[in-house]
Design an enzyme around this catalytic site. Structure first.
Site, mmCIF file in Angstrom:
data_model
loop_
_atom_site.group_PDB
_atom_site.id
_atom_site.type_symbol
_atom_site.label_atom_id
_atom_site.label_comp_id
_atom_site.label_asym_id
_atom_site.label_seq_id
_atom_site.Cartn_x
_atom_site.Cartn_y
_atom_site.Cartn_z
ATOM 1 N N LYS A 256 -7.791 5.342 3.365
ATOM 2 C CA LYS A 256 -7.945 4.436 2.226
ATOM 3 C C LYS A 256 -9.190 3.567 2.419
ATOM 4 C CE LYS A 256 -4.994 1.090 -0.285
ATOM 5 N NZ LYS A 256 -3.666 0.421 -0.217
ATOM 6 N N SER B 198 -0.953 0.654 -4.379
ATOM 7 C CA SER B 198 -2.403 0.672 -4.454
ATOM 8 C C SER B 198 -3.038 1.869 -3.729
ATOM 9 C CB SER B 198 -2.969 -0.621 -3.854
ATOM 10 O OG SER B 198 -2.672 -0.723 -2.467
ATOM 11 N N SER C 101 2.886 -0.323 -1.860
ATOM 12 C CA SER C 101 1.623 0.389 -2.042
ATOM 13 C C SER C 101 1.545 1.735 -1.345
ATOM 14 C CB SER C 101 0.449 -0.487 -1.577
ATOM 15 O OG SER C 101 0.238 -1.540 -2.489
#
Length: 547
Positions: A102, A192, A216
Site C-alpha cells: 500500500k 482504504s 481498512s
C-alpha cells in the site's frame, strides 16, 4: 523499466519443465502454488514479474483501468533477476514472489511514498518500513505501490472508498464499469486498502500488504473476495507507515487463501525496537501449523444476534436479506464442522461506545449528500492524527517540503481544484488540536474506547459465553475489535448482488469474519482455514483471463 509483451508474459508464466508440467494461472494462483513452482524450478522470478507487469498494463493501465497500482517499482525486474537462482526456502520463504504494498508504507528506494496525496507527490522515505525490510529479507520482490483511499480515508468526510487525489479512483473488478451519476463506482472497491485488495483479486500480484485502523483491511477484502488478517496491535511493526492513529493502526496481508495469509504473517510478525508496542508480542513459531479441516470441532463461536433482544441486535438485525442468507449458510457450515454456535447479542455498552468517544465535525464535502450536517468521527483518530502524522513527516519523509499536517492543509487549499474534490474536514479538525495528546478529552476518549469495546464489549461477551471467537458478516465487527486492539481474520463467504438503495449489480463478494482476543491470530486462522476448505466460496472476478 522495459514493458513486457503479452507474448513474453504468457511464455514466461508457462515456463515449466517437461518433467513436471503445471498450469500456473496468475489470475487466481495462490502464493503457495507460486512458491512451489519457483522452488521446483518450473518458473522464475523474472518470468513472474513480467507476467504481472503485463496484466497490470492490460487490466490496470488499459482496458477496464482498475487503477489499483499507483506506481510500479522501476527496480522490480532487476531485483527479480538477482533472485532467479534463489529458490523459496525456510530461510527465504518468499524468494522471487512479487508483492505490492500500500502506498502509505515507506520504501527507501526510487518509489515515492505518498499516501495518495498530491501534497506528497514525489515524496520519498529515508529507509524501508520495517515490514518492507522483512519482506525483502524473505526474498519478496516489491512490485510497486498500491493505490488507496487518500490518507487512509482520514482526509475528508464521505470521500469515496478507493479515491485519492494523486492516484484517482480504484474500481472493483467484479463490476468495474458500473458507476453512479458522479462517476463513482456503484460496487465499491472498499477502503482504504482498495488497491491492495483489487490487485490481488484481479491477479496483478501474488499477494499484497494493506493497513487498517478500523475496517481498512476487512472492508476491501470482503468486497473483493479475499482473505485478510487484521492483527492484534503490536503483532506487526508500524514503523515507516504513514499513520492515522497509533492506538489502532496496523498492517496486514491480503491474499487469495488462508494459508497464504499465514505464510505472510510468519514473515511480518516480528518485534521491532522502532515500534515499542511490538515488545509485548506473542506469536507461534509457525502460523501455518495446524491448518486442518477438523480445527472447528468443539469450538464455541458467538453470533451476536439474539431474536429475543432485537433492539440490541446491531450486528445482524439490520442486515439485508441476501446477507442474512449467506451468513445463515455459513453458520450451517460451521455447525457441520463441529462448532458450537452461541447466539447472544453483544452487550449494549460494547457497541454503542462510551461518552465523549466521538466529536462533531461539520461536513463541507461539496459532493456529499450529507453536506452541511455534522459528522461524528472518533476523537482518538482526530487527536492522534496530528501528532502521529507530524512525527512521520519529520522522521521518515524526504524530497518534500511538507513537514506537518498544517503544511498539507495549506498545500491542499492552494491547489483546491485538484486536491480538495471532497474537502479536508477531518484534517481541518485535527490541525486544531495541540498535537501532543495532552488534552483531557483525548485521554478520556481513549480510556472510554477501551472500556466500552474491550472490557464491556469483546471481553465481557466472550467471558460470559465462554467463546473462542465471534462471527461477523463482512466488516460489521471491524470497529469493536479495532478499538480493543484485537485481531480479525476474514475469509470469502460467497456472493451477493445489488446496492442498499435497490440498484441492480453483478454478483460481488461478501466476507465472513472471525474475531477474537489479543494474540489469537493462530486460532482464528485455523478456524478460517477449516471454513474455507469446507465452503470453497472464493470466486475470482469474471472476465479477467490469463494473458
Amino acid at each position: 523499466m522495459q514493458k513486457p509483451s503479452r507474448r513474453d508474459a504468457g511464455t514466461a508464466a508457462a515456463a515449466v519443465s517437461a518433467e513436471a508440467p503445471i498450469s500456473l494461472e496468475l489470475d487466481h494462483a495462490s502464493m503457495s502454488d507460486i512458491a512451489h513452482a519457483l522452488a521446483g524450478g518450473r518458473v522464475t522470478a523474472t518470468a513472474l514479474v513480467k507476467a504481472y507487469l503485463a496484466r497490470i498494463e492490460d487490466y490496470d493501465r488499459d482496458g477496464p483501468k482498475l487503477n489499483a497500482v499507483r506506481a510500479l517499482n522501476p527496480d522490480a525486474l532487476a531485483i527479480a533477476g538477482k533472485l532467479d537462482s534463489t529458490k523459496p526456502s525456510a530461510e527465504r520463504p518468499l524468494a522471487g514472489i512479487p508483492i505490492l504494498v500500500k502506498d502509505n508504507i515507506a520504501t527507501g528506494d526510487e518509489q515515492p511514498t505518498t499516501a495518495g496525496s498530491l501534497a506528497l507527490e514525489g515524496a520519498h522515505a529515508r529507509a524501508d518500513a520495517t515490514i518492507v525490510k522483512l519482506l525483502r529479507h524473505a526474498g519478496a520482490v516489491i512490485l510497486g505501490k498500491a493505490n488507496l483511499t487518500e490518507f487512509s480515508n482520514m482526509l475528508a468526510i464521505d470521500m469515496p472508498h478507493g479515491y485519492s487525489s494523486l492516484g484517482g479512483q480504484v474500481k472493483n473488478p467484479y463490476a468495474p464499469a458500473l458507476v453512479d451519476d458522479h462517476g463513482f463506482p456503484l460496487v465499491t472497491s472498499g477502503g482504504s486498502s482498495a488497491g491492495s485488495a483489487v490487485a490481488v483479486a484481479a491477479g496483478l500480484c501474488a499477494a499484497s500488504i494493506g493497513t487498517e485502523t478500523s475496517g481498512s483491511l476487512l472492508f476491501p477484502a470482503s468486497q473483493n473476495g479475499l482473505v485478510t488478517v487484521k492483527p492484534t496491535v503490536g503483532l506487526i511493526s508500524r514503523a515507516g507507515i504513514v499513520p492515522i492513529a497509533h492506538s489502532q493502526d496496523t498492517a496486514g496481508p491480503m491474499t487469495r487463501t488462508v494459508r497464504d495469509a499465514a505464510m505472510l504473517l510468519n514473515v511480518l510478525a516480528a518485534k521491532d525496537p522502532l515500534d515499542p508496542v511490538t515488545e509485548r508480542q506473542r506469536r507461534p513459531v509457525d502460523f501455518t501449523a495446524g491448518l486442518t479441516r477438523d480445527a472447528m470441532k468443539g469450538v464455541r463461536i458467538g453470533v451476536p444476534s439474539d431474536p429475543a433482544d432485537p433492539l440490541n441486535d446491531c450486528y445482524y438485525g439490520k442486515l439485508r436479506p441476501d446477507w442474512i442468507k449467506l451468513m445463515t449458510e455459513a453458520i450451517e457450515v460451521l455447525e457441520d464442522l463441529g462448532a458450537v454456535i452461541v447466539r447472544a447479542s453483544m452487550p449494549t455498552l460494547g457497541w454503542i461506545g462510551g461518552p465523549g468517544t466521538t466529536m462533531a465535525v461539520l461536513n463541507r464535502n461539496p459532493l456529499s449528500e450529507h453536506k452541511g450536517t455534522v459528522a461524528r468521527p472518533p476523537v482518538v483518530f482526530i487527536y492522534e492524527l496530528k501528532r502521529d502524522l507530524d512525527l512521520y513527516l519529520r522522521d521518515w519523509a524526504t524530497d518534500t517540503e511538507i513537514r506537518s499536517i498544517a503544511d498539507i492543509v495549506a498545500f491542499n487549499e492552494a491547489h483546491a481544484d485538484r486536491a480538495l474534490r471532497f474537502g479536508q474536514d477531518h484534517f481541518l479538525a485535527a490541525s486544531m488540536t495541540r498535537g501532543d495528546l495532552s488534552e483531557r478529552e483525548y485521554k478520556s476518549a481513549r480510556a472510554m474506547d477501551l472500556l466500552s469495546a474491550k472490557t464491556r464489549g469483546m471481553d465481557a461477551y466472550m467471558n460470559q459465553h465462554k467463546l473462542d471467537a465471534v462471527l461477523f458478516a463482512g466488516a460489521m465487527g471491524a470497529s469493536i475489535a479495532a478499538k480493543a486492539g484485537y485481531p480479525s481474520v476474514m475469509v470469502p463467504g460467497g456472493l451477493i448482488a445489488g446496492t442498499t438503495d435497490g440498484k441492480d449489480t453483478p454478483d460481488y463478494p461478501l466476507g465472513v469474519t472471525f474475531a477474537g482476543r489479543a494474540w489469537s491470530e493462530h486460532m482464528l486462522l485455523r478456524l478460517a482455514y477449516a471454513y474455507e476448505q469446507a465452503s470453497d466460496m472464493r470466486k475470482p472476478p469474471p472476465g479477467w483471463p490469463g494473458l
